[in-house]
Design an enzyme around this catalytic site. Sequence first.
Site, PDB file in Angstrom:
ATOM      1  N   HIS A 138       0.816  -1.208   0.000  1.00  0.00           N
ATOM      2  CA  HIS A 138       0.000   0.000   0.000  1.00  0.00           C
ATOM      3  C   HIS A 138       0.856   1.266   0.000  1.00  0.00           C
ATOM      4  O   HIS A 138       0.385   2.352  -0.361  1.00  0.00           O
ATOM      5  CB  HIS A 138      -0.922   0.000   1.221  1.00  0.00           C
ATOM      6  CG  HIS A 138      -2.261   0.605   0.967  1.00  0.00           C
ATOM      7  ND1 HIS A 138      -2.441   1.751   0.203  1.00  0.00           N
ATOM      8  CD2 HIS A 138      -3.503   0.249   1.372  1.00  0.00           C
ATOM      9  CE1 HIS A 138      -3.728   2.058   0.163  1.00  0.00           C
ATOM     10  NE2 HIS A 138      -4.393   1.167   0.854  1.00  0.00           N
ATOM     11  N   ALA A 139       2.114   1.167   0.385  1.00  0.00           N
ATOM     12  CA  ALA A 139       3.010   2.334   0.339  1.00  0.00           C
ATOM     13  C   ALA A 139       3.290   2.752  -1.099  1.00  0.00           C
ATOM     14  O   ALA A 139       3.712   3.884  -1.348  1.00  0.00           O
ATOM     15  CB  ALA A 139       4.325   2.030   1.061  1.00  0.00           C
TER      16      ALA A 139
END
Length: 465
Positions: A138-139
């Site tokens: 998700h980064a």
Amino acid sequence: MTGLDASFLYLETDEQMMVINGVVHLDVSTIEEGYSFERLRNGLARRVKAIPPFRRKIHDSRLNIGHPAWVEDFDFDIAHHVQRIDLGPGGTEEELLAMCGHLASKPLDRAHPLWQVWIIERGEPDAPEVTAFCRVHHAIIDGMLGAELLSTLAETDASTPDQDPALVRTHVGRASTLQLIAGGAWDLLGRPLAFFRLLPETLSIPKEMKRAKEQAGGGESMPAPFTAPRTLFNRTLTPHRAVATATLDLARVKEARRRLGGGTINDVLLTVVGGAVRDYLAGHGDTPASSMVAIVPMSTRADLTTRGANQVSAMFAALATDVADPVARYRRIAAASETTKKQAGSIRPALLENWGRLSPRWLLDLGMRAYESLRLADRHPVIYNMIISNVPGPRNPIYFLGARITHMHPFGPLLHGAGISVTSLSFDDHLDLGVITCEHLVPDPDVVARGIEAALDDLLECAGT
């Protein structure tokens, strides 16, 4: 990287993996030169050169007081990122999803760019059924950016798209610890001023939300955090994941909306997902007396002040699961949606990203581990019951390296206290849904997935003609 992107690294533990997963079914019969795993992997290696986020890895130092940085991985090896699994001629859909759940239970290696693709084959060797199980941290991406990156990999016909030379040349350079430390120190110096700028705006949120409710006509207000009822899946997570998929005919979803006199596709989605989960809990004798609450991510990509991979906010939505009748549940959800959206929209989209910049990494990192080890999600009031996300996808058929994509089922990450998440992707003429659960809390997500499909049937039947 931005504070919001970095927060997905700080909040990650072995039990709470901040990874977006996806099941992508491929029709390899459309590949002109024929399918082989090696050819597919080599083709993907060429395409990744035009996707800068997929060539970057984390650079950090114990001396860095700011957020980590992205650097180019000049030792990039496609063999680490794209691997093959053969389930054999007798491989079933159940075995495929069980394997995907097993893969989703493992963290990504932070020494490499944070993504992987598992090519899973089953059926006869001369006519295999091929599925790509994709994993991206998700980064690196949020839902909307994931859909945008897909367009870089895919094409509207079976040809292989040309690479964008500008994207191939884009890179962020090699690791420099000195620059990292200096950048972190400079960022730290600017935090006090940023804090005093953000504090008044944050304290004014209740007033702005009240004003937004009045402008919307005073409808049902957005549920507050920590007001959701506790259910069997609102507990501390374990590392084990289970997944299931469902597909809804988009025409039938729109027909339900028409029969009910308005509303949105998202209102239909909330209604049928809420109904399926309500039935699931009823089957376990755990139906909550009050309405369950979902957190619904919202893209902020139209806000030009945000930057970074994640440009997302969220709103809380009541699922009206205390209402048995699906039509009455839909009307309640639709009636509240305008007020809820206006209240969520009253908060500046970049506010979450701005606070992410100020978040002390040590506080989030140590705090998350203490929260997990003390099992605080079992003790405090439930923040929300589940995540329900709806991501717009391509409207037409698309191809991946010559193979037609028939279905794409996305799965968002799970957070402690909410052991189930449902993500929908609109694609071609249908909605592809992914249900991911903590296996110890909800061991049978397929029951929820089938319940979603049945809930749409019930809604249409009760809505009449």
